[in-house]
Design an enzyme around this catalytic site. Structure first.
Site, PDB file in Angstrom:
ATOM      1  N   ASP A 195       0.840  -1.199   0.000  1.00 59.02           N
ATOM      2  CA  ASP A 195       0.000   0.000   0.000  1.00 59.02           C
ATOM      3  C   ASP A 195       0.876   1.251   0.000  1.00 59.02           C
ATOM      4  O   ASP A 195       2.044   1.197   0.400  1.00 59.02           O
ATOM      5  CB  ASP A 195      -0.883   0.037   1.259  1.00 59.02           C
ATOM      6  CG  ASP A 195      -1.818  -1.156   1.325  1.00 59.02           C
ATOM      7  OD1 ASP A 195      -2.133  -1.716   0.263  1.00 59.02           O
ATOM      8  OD2 ASP A 195      -2.210  -1.510   2.450  1.00 59.02           O
TER       9      ASP A 195
HETATM   10  N1  URA Z   1      -1.290  -6.061   3.704  1.00 61.64           N
HETATM   11  C1  URA Z   1      -1.729  -4.795   3.841  1.00 61.64           C
HETATM   12  O1  URA Z   1      -2.734  -4.535   4.491  1.00 61.64           O
HETATM   13  N2  URA Z   1      -1.019  -3.823   3.236  1.00 61.64           N
HETATM   14  C2  URA Z   1       0.106  -4.032   2.514  1.00 61.64           C
HETATM   15  O2  URA Z   1       0.708  -3.088   2.006  1.00 61.64           O
HETATM   16  C3  URA Z   1       0.550  -5.375   2.396  1.00 61.64           C
HETATM   17  C4  URA Z   1      -0.157  -6.372   2.999  1.00 61.64           C
END
Ligand code: URA
Length: 259
Positions: free
Chosen positions: A106
């Site tokens: 993310d």
């Molecule tokens: N899970 C999440 O919630 N965010 C990420 O960036 C990777 C795995």
């Protein structure tokens, strides 16, 4: 290997820039199977044809593999209208090689992202059936306890009724936890802890398979991988071994992973 344009192949597999490739082609310095070729748009099969440039063979099989310590504020894409992408962290000479992020973190997550121009390897790393484990160091609002660890091991059901595969987790100092997933659903780690009425304050990916992000790689820094790193990535040593290694350098990782 699939067919590829001659000019793209030369730029991907050598240190020549695109404009240098153009002039080398124009000047008759490139040969395909011993015959001079000046048309960069010509499709070639690097496995079946011999390409030389100024008399030197251009190797066909050498893909590029990089790991990046992704900082916050970048998205895992090759282009975007509004956000900076992880490719903005690389020089033009690497961007033109056609690398792309194999997997996503993310925008507010940090840590290990693999970038490559090798579609098959990217697929192997990401394919759900391969179950390559991914390890995340998370800072939680409430420190993780035994009941949460058991619930994660039993397979969490998310708020939209999606069932997750069993995940291993371990409490780390200062409200951190290490969690290992064998799949990659959208916002999965955050949604798993939300289902447990907890909250992820920061998330830092520290390992993929057996390949651990070097603890001294600064945010935004990257490294080129060699063959043995790729083998390590595909062959995980097990949760306890990764836990031990992350714990040993916990202070460096937690600085990177701090909210
Ligand atoms: N899970 C999440 O919630 N965010 C990420 O960036 C990777 C795995």
């Amino acid at each position: 290997m699939a067919e590829i344009r001659l000019d793209k192949f030369l730029a991907n597999r050598s240190n020549y820039s695109r404009s240098e490739v153009k002039s080398l082609l124009r000047n008759g310095a490139v040969r395909v199977d011993s015959v001079v070729e000046s048309d960069g748009s010509r499709k070639i099969d690097p496995d079946a044809q011999l390409v030389t440039c100024q008399g030197k063979q251009i190797q066909g099989g050498s893909h590029l593999y990089l790991i990046l310590n992704k900082p916050q504020g970048y998205i895992c894409a090759t282009e975007d209208r509004t956000h900076r992408t992880v490719l903005d962290l690389f020089p033009e000479s690497l961007r033109i090689k056609g690398v792309f992020p194999a997997g996503r973190l993310d925008i507010d997550s940090t840590g290990l992202v693999l970038l490559t121009d090798d579609g098959k390897f990217a697929h192997d790393i990401l394919a759900p059936g391969k179950h390559i484990p991914k390890y995340y160091l998370v800072k939680l609002r409430n420190p993780i306890g035994d009941s949460e660890i058991s619930a994660l091991a039993g397979g969490i059901v998310l708020s939209d009724q999606t069932h997750c595969l069993p995940a291993q987790a371990k409490a780390f100092p200062d409200g951190y936890a290490l969690i290992c997933l064998h799949e990659g659903k959208y916002h999965q780690v955050k949604r798993m802890f939300a289902a447990l009425e907890n909250h992820v304050e920061s998330l830092h990916r520290v390992a993929v398979g057996g390949l651990i992000l070097p603890e001294n790689l600064r945010p935004g820094g990257y490294l080129e991988l060699v063959h043995k790193d790729l083998v390590r990535m595909l062959k995980a040593p097990g949760f306890d071994s990764i836990c031990e290694q992350i714990l040993r350098n916990f202070s460096s990782y937690s600085i990177n992973a701090s909210p």
